[in-house]
Scaffold this active site. Structure first.
Site, PDB file in Angstrom:
ATOM      1  N   ASP A  21      -2.958  -7.773 -17.129  1.00  0.00           N
ATOM      2  CA  ASP A  21      -2.221  -8.089 -15.907  1.00  0.00           C
ATOM      3  C   ASP A  21      -1.232  -9.206 -16.256  1.00  0.00           C
ATOM      4  OD1 ASP A  21      -1.231  -8.223 -13.347  1.00  0.00           O
ATOM      5  OD2 ASP A  21      -3.176  -8.204 -12.367  1.00  0.00           O
TER       6      ASP A  21
HETATM    7  C1  NOJ Z   1      -0.059  -8.814 -10.769  1.00  0.00           C
HETATM    8  C2  NOJ Z   1      -0.909  -7.862  -9.999  1.00  0.00           C
HETATM    9  O1  NOJ Z   1      -2.258  -8.297 -10.040  1.00  0.00           O
HETATM   10  C3  NOJ Z   1      -0.856  -6.428 -10.493  1.00  0.00           C
HETATM   11  O2  NOJ Z   1      -1.501  -5.615  -9.552  1.00  0.00           O
HETATM   12  C4  NOJ Z   1       0.554  -5.988 -10.724  1.00  0.00           C
HETATM   13  O3  NOJ Z   1       0.585  -4.654 -11.144  1.00  0.00           O
HETATM   14  C5  NOJ Z   1       1.190  -6.918 -11.736  1.00  0.00           C
HETATM   15  N1  NOJ Z   1       1.191  -8.272 -11.211  1.00  0.00           N
HETATM   16  C6  NOJ Z   1       2.617  -6.511 -12.107  1.00  0.00           C
HETATM   17  O4  NOJ Z   1       3.475  -6.787 -11.072  1.00  0.00           O
END
Ligand code: NOJ
Length: 729
Positions: free
Chosen positions: A263
């Site tokens: 993430d």
């Molecule tokens: C953080 C989020 O937790 C995740 O769900 C998302 O896909 C990513 N950022 C990318 O934006």
């Protein structure tokens, strides 16, 4: 490209090139070196870093993406195309209801259709992979990201994740309009202690294996191309560095063979998690956990080469990661067609086209849950003088936290739709969404207390002289979503006051609630005649809402998550356990499981939802009273529409394992069927139970069923007492 050609390409790539594939940055970095300015100022790029990048997140627009791709490939030593990814969650520009609302349709096909619309629009804009679906199981509505999951229930999570992946990916990723999907967030992110965002999740191995993994498995069974690590630590080990979780569970046990991405900044955050002493160690731990792509830190690009040199990770590990990424690019057809489906023409044709809007409208109507409807006040009798009131009566922000492509102008408000349909109603705003004293991110509406009072007075006057009132209330759209956990999940105080005051002067109030989570409705339900839970319904939300309010469409959705009685009752779920001292609702005071100031059951149970007609169900009968391992048992009920109009009903089958080697949930959803019946019509509904459905992690942690007595409940929600029994022999 043939596999042998990919292997050849891998063999020709330098270590630096391979590491490049393992890095993902936002497009702001492309073509840059040195120190960046602004919010990305802490990134210092060395030499080739952006020249060799593997993928980009959040670049969109056909022309833009094609240009970026051209420039990039020209300068790449092996002309390897970039992979463009983005969060396309519940729609790209045509926004569908939030995932939690979609779960309430009990129609995975609907989510599949939504994913197809999203992938067509996103593909035309140059996106090749979406960071969706999310299948984190959540039973605590205080957690802000509850809106992103279809349900508290593992079967629904499984079916919806599977359907969404099928929708995005189709049967061939090179085909126009299909994009790769990414299951997230692996794993257990939906169970942070107390609902606190990004917090540690303590989940026993049994519960984790049996319940939490099921949703992700749905996506993997559908062949999902990617998985994303979760921000949280699971039983105190941060996921991004959890070798057991990623290699043993995700790749070996669940059979995931795709690309694993961290993430956002999660690799670097291993230092904050206090398990890595520096970014080099963070990179080492993540590669050891088989995390192929580092999203938005420079931990990989700054450290991997040195880590290989020092023998802390091997070149074979780098090769494995790189090959998986090249394979994904190949599956998407990028080597032959680096633009994928980016097309200015298709963008114009597809984005927000009529067909997509119609599908979004249908989906929105199928996801709104009717929670109360005394005197059948809904559908509205528009011959009566009617007032539409509240901060959402004329508000475009009904699209939820993930709809971040600039689409607000594509949305019409309830008031505008009423105008278009010549529906004669009066309007009053009643209040702002949050009131003067609230401070929530990005919320801009400001009013003095004096102005607020004046607004309220005018609204009360209108309520007094109207025969019926529809009050459109709700959370502010960013009160749920990432980093939006709350300890208090009631409606904003200013809106509670509005409901109080209006319901004091008018007995015919319908409440329409916009929200990203179950809100506490305990005090509000008795004050109004009807409650329609609209969630955040998306681009066509107001149209769909009007379809339901006027009776053009009938509500058919069921809660895919339990509604708590108060915030501190969270987490709450229909899948509860027996205890040594089961609670007894009739006992005045006893030493029973639960609380002394609040019942143990939710306010509104999982599976609950009303329609505009009435249904009756016969006593459930079973095809036999014993079952062997290779048999199935069929449960049969007759459902009759006893009301005056056509309607849909979700017939739900729950199973209870009456005695087992470990305690089992008092009931678990195992099957369901949605049926449509016209007034007076009856239908026989059959649902099957197989031995496989009865398996669980037994006392010794083997996954199997145990012989003995089972109870099968069939009804219209999870509290049904319509049951029959059989024995597994
Ligand atoms: C953080 C989020 O937790 C995740 O769900 C998302 O896909 C990513 N950022 C990318 O934006």
């Amino acid at each position: 490209m043939k596999h042998s050609e990919l292997i050849k390409l891998l063999g020709e790539m330098s270590l630096e090139e391979k590491i490049g594939q393992m890095c993902q940055l936002v497009p702001d970095f492309l073509g840059k070196t040195g120190e960046l300015t602004g919010p990305l100022g802490h990134f210092v790029l060395n030499g080739n870093e952006t020249k060799l990048l593997g993928s980009v997140l959040n670049a969109n627009g056909a022309e833009n993406v094609m240009k970026l791709q051209d420039e990039f490939m020209k300068n790449h030593p092996h002309n390897i195309p970039l992979l463009f990814m983005m969060d396309v969650i519940n729609g790209y520009e045509t926004i569908f209801p939030i995932p939690l609302a979609q779960g309430c349709s009990f129609e995975p096909e609907l989510a599949k259709e939504g994913a197809q619309v999203a992938s067509k629009e996103a593909a035309a804009e140059g996106i090749a992979v979406t960071f969706s679906p999310m299948a984190d199981m959540v039973t605590d509505a205080r957690w802000g990201r509850v809106m992103e999951t279809p349900s508290e229930d593992k079967l629904l999570n499984y079916l919806f994740a599977k359907a969404m992946v099928e929708g995005y990916q189709g049967d061939d990723l090179t085909k126009k309009g299909n994009i790769g999907a990414c299951i997230k967030h692996f794993a257990g992110y939906g169970a942070p202690e107390g609902g606190k965002e990004y917090y540690n999740c303590e989940i026993s191995e049994r519960t984790f294996m049996e319940d939490y993994l099921t949703g992700y498995k749905g996506a993997i069974d559908a062949g999902v191309t990617m998985a994303m690590t979760s921000f949280n630590s699971l039983n105190r080990i941060p996921s991004t560095a959890n070798e057991w979780l990623m290699k043993k569970v995700l790749r070996e046990q669940l059979g995931f063979d795709g690309v694993l991405i961290s993430d956002w900044a999660a690799v670097g955050e291993l230092v904050n998690h206090t398990i890595a002493q520096d970014e080099a160690q963070a990179a080492e731990l993540s590669v050891n956990a088989s995390v192929d792509i580092d999203m938005m830190t420079l931990c990989y690009s700054h450290n991997l080469s040195k880590l290989v040199e020092e023998g802390r990770i091997t070149i074979e590990q780098i090769d494995e990661c790189t090959l998986r990424i090249l394979e994904l690019k190949n599956k998407l057809g990028l080597f032959e067609n680096p633009y994928k489906d980016a097309s200015v023409e298709d963008e114009k044709k597809l984005i927000l086209c009529d067909e997509h809007r119609q599908k979004a409208r249908k989906a929105a109507a199928k996801t709104m849950v009717l929670l109360k409807n005394d005197d059948k006040i809904l559908p509205l009798d528009l011959n009566k003088s009617t007032a539409f009131m509240g901060p959402y009566a004329d508000n475009r922000q009904i699209y939820g936290a993930w709809s971040w492509v600039d689409n607000e102008n594509a949305i019409k408000t309830v008031r505008e739709i009423a105008g278009e349909r010549n529906i004669k109603v009066s309007f009053a705003k009643g209040s702002t969404v949050l009131g003067a004293k609230n401070r929530v991110k990005s919320y801009t509406e400001q009013m003095t207390e004096q102005e607020e009072n004046k607004l309220l007075e005018e609204t009360i006057e209108l309520a007094k002289c109207s025969e019926q009132v529809v009050l459109f209330v709700g959370e502010y759209r960013l009160q749920s979503g990432e980093a939006s956990s709350r300890t208090d999940i009631e409606l904003p105080k200013i809106q509670q006051k509005l409901i109080d005051e209006v319901s004091k002067v008018n007995d015919n109030v319908v409440l329409v609630v916009f929200a990203g989570r179950p809100l506490v409705l305990t005090d509000l339900l008795p004050k109004v005649k009807s409650v329609l839970y609209a969630w955040f319904p998306g681009t066509e939300g107001a149209n769909a809402l009007m379809d339901i309010l006027t009776g053009e469409q009938s509500p058919s959705a069921k809660l895919s998550i339990s509604f708590p009685r108060c915030s501190s009752q969270c987490p709450v779920s229909y899948r509860s356990f027996s205890t040594g001292r089961p609670s007894d609702a009739n006992a005045e005071f006893n030493y029973a499981s639960g609380y002394i100031d609040c019942p143990i059951t939710p306010l509104l149970p999982f599976g609950y939802g009303l329609t505009y007609t009435d249904f009756e169900i016969s006593k459930v009968t079973l095809s036999g009273n014993t079952m062997t391992e290779n048999d199935t048992i069929t449960a049969t009920v007759t459902v009759t529409n006893t009301g005056g109009r056509e309607g849909e009903q979700v017939v739900q089958l729950y199973v209870q394992d009456v005695k087992a080697s470990v305690i089992r949930p008092t009931r678990e959803l195992k099957a369901f069927k949605k049926i449509k019946l016209s007034a007076g019509e009856s239908a026989q509904v059959e649902l099957s139970v197989s031995e496989e459905m009865l398996r669980f992690y037994t006392r010794d942690m083997s996954f199997k069923s145990e012989k003995g007595l089972f109870r099968v409940y069939v009804g219209f929600d999870s509290t049904t007492d319509n049951f029959a029994e059989f024995s597994l022999v």
